[in-house]
Design a protein around this motif. Sequence first.
Motif, PDB file in Angstrom:
ATOM      1  N   ILE A 105     -19.662  43.884 -24.220  1.00 42.01           N
ATOM      2  CA  ILE A 105     -20.325  44.363 -25.435  1.00 42.01           C
ATOM      3  C   ILE A 105     -20.186  43.310 -26.523  1.00 42.01           C
ATOM      4  O   ILE A 105     -19.252  42.508 -26.522  1.00 42.01           O
ATOM      5  N   THR A 106     -21.130  43.314 -27.459  1.00 45.12           N
ATOM      6  CA  THR A 106     -21.054  42.385 -28.585  1.00 45.12           C
ATOM      7  C   THR A 106     -21.956  42.863 -29.716  1.00 45.12           C
ATOM      8  O   THR A 106     -22.883  43.653 -29.489  1.00 45.12           O
ATOM      9  N   ASN A 107     -21.681  42.359 -30.919  1.00 52.14           N
ATOM     10  CA  ASN A 107     -22.606  42.499 -32.047  1.00 52.14           C
ATOM     11  C   ASN A 107     -22.930  41.135 -32.627  1.00 52.14           C
ATOM     12  O   ASN A 107     -23.452  41.030 -33.736  1.00 52.14           O
ATOM     13  N   GLN A 108     -22.640  40.083 -31.853  1.00 51.94           N
ATOM     14  CA  GLN A 108     -22.856  38.711 -32.297  1.00 51.94           C
ATOM     15  C   GLN A 108     -24.263  38.242 -31.927  1.00 51.94           C
ATOM     16  O   GLN A 108     -24.660  38.301 -30.764  1.00 51.94           O
ATOM     17  N   GLU A 109     -25.005  37.773 -32.900  1.00 51.22           N
ATOM     18  CA  GLU A 109     -26.342  37.252 -32.642  1.00 51.22           C
ATOM     19  C   GLU A 109     -26.264  35.998 -31.770  1.00 51.22           C
ATOM     20  O   GLU A 109     -25.374  35.166 -31.931  1.00 51.22           O
ATOM     21  N   GLY A 110     -27.196  35.886 -30.858  1.00 50.43           N
ATOM     22  CA  GLY A 110     -27.309  34.685 -30.030  1.00 50.43           C
ATOM     23  C   GLY A 110     -26.490  34.691 -28.769  1.00 50.43           C
ATOM     24  O   GLY A 110     -26.801  33.966 -27.820  1.00 50.43           O
ATOM     25  N   GLN A 114     -26.339  27.721 -23.377  1.00 50.76           N
ATOM     26  CA  GLN A 114     -24.943  27.489 -23.741  1.00 50.76           C
ATOM     27  C   GLN A 114     -24.276  28.742 -24.289  1.00 50.76           C
ATOM     28  O   GLN A 114     -23.047  28.812 -24.397  1.00 50.76           O
ATOM     29  N   ASN A 115     -25.080  29.752 -24.631  1.00 50.81           N
ATOM     30  CA  ASN A 115     -24.553  30.991 -25.207  1.00 50.81           C
ATOM     31  C   ASN A 115     -24.303  32.094 -24.176  1.00 50.81           C
ATOM     32  O   ASN A 115     -23.964  33.221 -24.530  1.00 50.81           O
ATOM     33  N   LEU A 116     -24.455  31.775 -22.893  1.00 57.61           N
ATOM     34  CA  LEU A 116     -24.193  32.758 -21.848  1.00 57.61           C
ATOM     35  C   LEU A 116     -22.707  33.113 -21.791  1.00 57.61           C
ATOM     36  O   LEU A 116     -21.847  32.248 -21.925  1.00 57.61           O
ATOM     37  N   VAL A 117     -22.407  34.387 -21.576  1.00 56.36           N
ATOM     38  CA  VAL A 117     -21.036  34.815 -21.312  1.00 56.36           C
ATOM     39  C   VAL A 117     -21.097  35.862 -20.206  1.00 56.36           C
ATOM     40  O   VAL A 117     -21.847  36.842 -20.298  1.00 56.36           O
TER      41      VAL A 117
END
Length: 292
Positions: free
Chosen positions: A129-134, A91-94
């Motif tokens: 890009i991200t710095n969000q866990e999960g 569910q965390n795929l982007v």
Amino acid sequence: MDDNNISEEISWIRKPGNPSTYLTEKNGVPYLRYFRLDKIPFINHGFSTRLGGVSKEHLSSMNLSFSRGDQEENVISNYHKISAAIGFDEQNLVASDQTHTVNVKRVGKEDRGKGVWRQRDYTDVDGLITNQEGLVLVTYYADCVPLYFVDGKNKAIGLSHSGWKGTLHKMGEATLRKMKEEFNTNPEDVIVCIGPSICQDCYEVSSEVALAFCENMDEKEQKQILFSKPNGRYQLNLWEANRLVMLHAGVPKKNIVMPDLCTCCNPKLLYSHRASMGQRGNLAAFLTIEHS
């Protein structure tokens, strides 16, 4: 699934020294991992193969694209399988929306599921890009070059798609620049892995494409990435071209991990647009910061 049997089908293209990638599997789903990224404790990652899914015929079997003519239920089943194998919450795929640009988008928790479980509200994005866990970044391939970025100091990641157009326009540099803007990333702190993609021996391009690369390179670099042929065409080394982009952007040589697996040389393991003459599904790269 017997990895030894799979390995018999692979034409590994390796530089001298230790391999950069290895094939593993879980629940009958094989996928590739990088030794270097395995050493970073907060990172999970993978690169799919064409094996272990439910898609049929030329899409057989781990097709991860909704735009290749596959049945939607097959693609969804494949996402269930690859997510469980690599070990992250599906569910965390982007996902990216690739159109061979050098556009890079910062994504967060509000983007969970976009491009897979719900519609994107962005277009023309070849890098995430991200710095969000999960949050699990996803980009797609069938010969083009995957670029994995891990900033260990600021605990930030990037995942970008770089075909010949992206490489020409320096997608690697664009991704690092965006990570600098958003997370204060210093290229000296970044590990970059250049992913499975088409090798120079398999990638013939026109003189126009070759000339475009030459315009911004000195003679030494031109010789590093281009081999001229008697028919007026060229063999282009996208692997080396991307390495040069990273070096010019400030990534230390020791932090750049080169690929050792060609998509076109391995059509039984990986989808290749050139090897299949366009009759293929899509592979995917996955990268995530695991929960502490």
